[in-house]
Design a protein around this motif. Structure first.
Motif, PDB file in Angstrom:
ATOM      1  N   ARG A  18       0.825  -1.213   0.000  1.00 19.13           N
ATOM      2  CA  ARG A  18       0.000   0.000   0.000  1.00 19.13           C
ATOM      3  C   ARG A  18       0.857   1.259   0.000  1.00 19.13           C
ATOM      4  O   ARG A  18       0.406   2.317  -0.413  1.00 19.13           O
ATOM      5  N   VAL A  19       2.070   1.156   0.498  1.00 16.79           N
ATOM      6  CA  VAL A  19       2.953   2.320   0.582  1.00 16.79           C
ATOM      7  C   VAL A  19       3.881   2.393  -0.628  1.00 16.79           C
ATOM      8  O   VAL A  19       4.026   3.437  -1.250  1.00 16.79           O
ATOM      9  N   PHE A  20       4.506   1.280  -0.964  1.00 15.29           N
ATOM     10  CA  PHE A  20       5.421   1.241  -2.098  1.00 15.29           C
ATOM     11  C   PHE A  20       4.732   0.578  -3.274  1.00 15.29           C
ATOM     12  O   PHE A  20       4.264  -0.551  -3.177  1.00 15.29           O
ATOM     13  N   GLY A  21       4.676   1.273  -4.412  1.00 14.69           N
ATOM     14  CA  GLY A  21       4.088   0.708  -5.613  1.00 14.69           C
ATOM     15  C   GLY A  21       5.064  -0.228  -6.306  1.00 14.69           C
ATOM     16  O   GLY A  21       6.217  -0.383  -5.894  1.00 14.69           O
ATOM     17  N   GLN A  22       4.608  -0.838  -7.378  1.00 17.37           N
ATOM     18  CA  GLN A  22       5.464  -1.738  -8.138  1.00 17.37           C
ATOM     19  C   GLN A  22       6.551  -0.942  -8.850  1.00 17.37           C
ATOM     20  O   GLN A  22       6.277   0.091  -9.467  1.00 17.37           O
ATOM     21  N   PRO A  23       7.805  -1.389  -8.773  1.00  9.49           N
ATOM     22  CA  PRO A  23       8.885  -0.685  -9.460  1.00  9.49           C
ATOM     23  C   PRO A  23       8.698  -0.736 -10.976  1.00  9.49           C
ATOM     24  O   PRO A  23       8.211  -1.716 -11.524  1.00  9.49           O
ATOM     25  N   VAL A  24       9.076   0.354 -11.624  1.00  5.73           N
ATOM     26  CA  VAL A  24       9.021   0.449 -13.078  1.00  5.73           C
ATOM     27  C   VAL A  24      10.438   0.689 -13.566  1.00  5.73           C
ATOM     28  O   VAL A  24      11.113   1.598 -13.081  1.00  5.73           O
ATOM     29  N   THR A  25      10.901  -0.137 -14.526  1.00  3.91           N
ATOM     30  CA  THR A  25      12.251   0.009 -15.057  1.00  3.91           C
ATOM     31  C   THR A  25      12.173   0.320 -16.543  1.00  3.91           C
ATOM     32  O   THR A  25      11.450  -0.345 -17.291  1.00  3.91           O
ATOM     33  N   HIS A  26      12.918   1.357 -16.949  1.00  5.27           N
ATOM     34  CA  HIS A  26      12.968   1.752 -18.357  1.00  5.27           C
ATOM     35  C   HIS A  26      14.323   2.385 -18.642  1.00  5.27           C
ATOM     36  O   HIS A  26      14.743   3.303 -17.927  1.00  5.27           O
ATOM     37  N   ASP A  27      15.009   1.893 -19.663  1.00  8.43           N
ATOM     38  CA  ASP A  27      16.322   2.415 -20.065  1.00  8.43           C
ATOM     39  C   ASP A  27      17.317   2.455 -18.900  1.00  8.43           C
ATOM     40  O   ASP A  27      18.049   3.426 -18.723  1.00  8.43           O
ATOM     41  N   GLY A  28      17.319   1.441 -18.068  1.00 10.47           N
ATOM     42  CA  GLY A  28      18.280   1.358 -16.974  1.00 10.47           C
ATOM     43  C   GLY A  28      17.945   2.198 -15.757  1.00 10.47           C
ATOM     44  O   GLY A  28      18.735   2.294 -14.819  1.00 10.47           O
ATOM     45  N   VAL A  29      16.772   2.823 -15.745  1.00  8.01           N
ATOM     46  CA  VAL A  29      16.339   3.642 -14.610  1.00  8.01           C
ATOM     47  C   VAL A  29      15.144   2.948 -13.961  1.00  8.01           C
ATOM     48  O   VAL A  29      14.184   2.586 -14.628  1.00  8.01           O
ATOM     49  N   THR A  30      15.212   2.767 -12.646  1.00 10.09           N
ATOM     50  CA  THR A  30      14.113   2.148 -11.902  1.00 10.09           C
ATOM     51  C   THR A  30      13.441   3.210 -11.044  1.00 10.09           C
ATOM     52  O   THR A  30      14.112   3.978 -10.349  1.00 10.09           O
ATOM     53  N   ILE A  31      12.124   3.237 -11.106  1.00  8.75           N
ATOM     54  CA  ILE A  31      11.330   4.197 -10.330  1.00  8.75           C
ATOM     55  C   ILE A  31      10.415   3.411  -9.404  1.00  8.75           C
ATOM     56  O   ILE A  31       9.695   2.515  -9.844  1.00  8.75           O
ATOM     57  N   ILE A  32      10.453   3.752  -8.113  1.00  6.29           N
ATOM     58  CA  ILE A  32       9.598   3.102  -7.117  1.00  6.29           C
ATOM     59  C   ILE A  32       8.673   4.176  -6.526  1.00  6.29           C
ATOM     60  O   ILE A  32       9.131   5.060  -5.796  1.00  6.29           O
ATOM     61  N   PRO A  33       7.375   4.121  -6.842  1.00  3.90           N
ATOM     62  CA  PRO A  33       6.450   5.110  -6.284  1.00  3.90           C
ATOM     63  C   PRO A  33       6.175   4.858  -4.801  1.00  3.90           C
ATOM     64  O   PRO A  33       6.127   3.719  -4.358  1.00  3.90           O
ATOM     65  N   VAL A  34       6.020   5.951  -4.051  1.00  2.00           N
ATOM     66  CA  VAL A  34       5.782   5.885  -2.604  1.00  2.00           C
ATOM     67  C   VAL A  34       4.559   6.742  -2.279  1.00  2.00           C
ATOM     68  O   VAL A  34       4.390   7.821  -2.834  1.00  2.00           O
ATOM     69  N   ALA A  35       3.728   6.244  -1.360  1.00  2.00           N
ATOM     70  CA  ALA A  35       2.538   6.981  -0.946  1.00  2.00           C
ATOM     71  C   ALA A  35       2.486   7.072   0.575  1.00  2.00           C
ATOM     72  O   ALA A  35       3.047   6.243   1.281  1.00  2.00           O
ATOM     73  N   VAL A  76      20.681   6.103  -5.627  1.00  2.00           N
ATOM     74  CA  VAL A  76      19.268   6.261  -5.293  1.00  2.00           C
ATOM     75  C   VAL A  76      19.010   7.724  -4.940  1.00  2.00           C
ATOM     76  O   VAL A  76      19.729   8.319  -4.138  1.00  2.00           O
ATOM     77  N   HIS A  77      17.979   8.292  -5.550  1.00  2.00           N
ATOM     78  CA  HIS A  77      17.591   9.685  -5.282  1.00  2.00           C
ATOM     79  C   HIS A  77      16.105   9.725  -4.948  1.00  2.00           C
ATOM     80  O   HIS A  77      15.302   9.000  -5.535  1.00  2.00           O
ATOM     81  N   TRP A  78      15.751  10.575  -4.000  1.00  2.00           N
ATOM     82  CA  TRP A  78      14.358  10.786  -3.609  1.00  2.00           C
ATOM     83  C   TRP A  78      13.824  12.011  -4.327  1.00  2.00           C
ATOM     84  O   TRP A  78      14.417  13.085  -4.289  1.00  2.00           O
ATOM     85  N   LYS A  79      12.688  11.875  -4.993  1.00  2.00           N
ATOM     86  CA  LYS A  79      12.014  12.990  -5.666  1.00  2.00           C
ATOM     87  C   LYS A  79      10.630  13.136  -5.046  1.00  2.00           C
ATOM     88  O   LYS A  79       9.736  12.326  -5.292  1.00  2.00           O
ATOM     89  N   PRO A  80      10.426  14.151  -4.205  1.00  2.00           N
ATOM     90  CA  PRO A  80       9.121  14.298  -3.549  1.00  2.00           C
ATOM     91  C   PRO A  80       8.036  14.721  -4.535  1.00  2.00           C
ATOM     92  O   PRO A  80       8.298  15.406  -5.523  1.00  2.00           O
ATOM     93  N   ALA A  81       6.808  14.288  -4.262  1.00  2.00           N
ATOM     94  CA  ALA A  81       5.651  14.718  -5.052  1.00  2.00           C
ATOM     95  C   ALA A  81       5.293  16.138  -4.631  1.00  2.00           C
ATOM     96  O   ALA A  81       5.387  16.494  -3.464  1.00  2.00           O
ATOM     97  N   VAL A  82       4.899  16.937  -5.588  1.00  2.00           N
ATOM     98  CA  VAL A  82       4.514  18.327  -5.315  1.00  2.00           C
ATOM     99  C   VAL A  82       2.995  18.395  -5.273  1.00  2.00           C
ATOM    100  O   VAL A  82       2.312  18.035  -6.229  1.00  2.00           O
ATOM    101  N   ASP A  83       2.458  18.844  -4.145  1.00  2.00           N
ATOM    102  CA  ASP A  83       1.014  19.003  -3.989  1.00  2.00           C
ATOM    103  C   ASP A  83       0.650  20.432  -4.378  1.00  2.00           C
ATOM    104  O   ASP A  83       0.724  21.364  -3.570  1.00  2.00           O
ATOM    105  N   VAL A  84       0.258  20.602  -5.636  1.00  4.23           N
ATOM    106  CA  VAL A  84      -0.027  21.931  -6.171  1.00  4.23           C
ATOM    107  C   VAL A  84      -1.208  22.569  -5.445  1.00  4.23           C
ATOM    108  O   VAL A  84      -1.201  23.780  -5.183  1.00  4.23           O
ATOM    109  N   ASN A  85      -2.203  21.781  -5.087  1.00  4.59           N
ATOM    110  CA  ASN A  85      -3.364  22.337  -4.374  1.00  4.59           C
ATOM    111  C   ASN A  85      -2.957  22.952  -3.045  1.00  4.59           C
ATOM    112  O   ASN A  85      -3.434  24.023  -2.672  1.00  4.59           O
ATOM    113  N   ARG A  86      -2.065  22.285  -2.319  1.00  3.51           N
ATOM    114  CA  ARG A  86      -1.608  22.814  -1.036  1.00  3.51           C
ATOM    115  C   ARG A  86      -0.842  24.132  -1.236  1.00  3.51           C
ATOM    116  O   ARG A  86      -1.001  25.071  -0.456  1.00  3.51           O
ATOM    117  N   ILE A  87      -0.049  24.201  -2.282  1.00  8.99           N
ATOM    118  CA  ILE A  87       0.702  25.430  -2.574  1.00  8.99           C
ATOM    119  C   ILE A  87      -0.253  26.569  -2.901  1.00  8.99           C
ATOM    120  O   ILE A  87      -0.098  27.696  -2.408  1.00  8.99           O
TER     121      ILE A  87
END
Length: 112
Positions: A18-35, A76-87
């Protein structure tokens, strides 16, 4: 549904999936979504009538995107989601406070 069934369902819902989504790999880059996941539940019993037992319960899950982990070239780098509504809401609140402050200053100068 009794309280024990509700507790079993809440335990099943509180998983890492529920917190970590399925990893997506494309062109040698893996992205793991977090909620961010929040859960709440409650229940109770009582009497619906004079001799009639009653009860109830409820459960809720809320999830918001938190960001993604990006894995590239072994780093590994963390990219936070931007909540535009909150801004936007924050900007509106600051604007209202600023306008009310300016109005109060002009009213004092006009009286004095």
């Amino acid at each position: 549904m009794n309280i024990m069934e509700l507790l079993e369902q809440t335990t099943d819902a509180a998983t890492v999936g529920r917190v970590f989504g399925q990893p997506v790999t494309h062109d040698g880059v893996t992205i793991i979504p977090v909620a961010r996941v929040a859960q709440a539940g409650g229940g109770g019993t009582g009497k619906a009538g004079i001799d009639e037992p009653g009860g109830g319960g409820g459960y809720a899950v809320a999830a918001k995107p938190a960001g993604v982990y990006v894995i590239k070239n072994g780093e590994v780098h963390w990219k936070p989601a931007v909540d535009v509504n909150r801004i936007v809401v924050g900007g509106q609140l600051v604007s209202v406070v600023l306008l009310l402050t300016i109005r109060a200053i002009f009213r004092r100068r006009r009286r004095g």
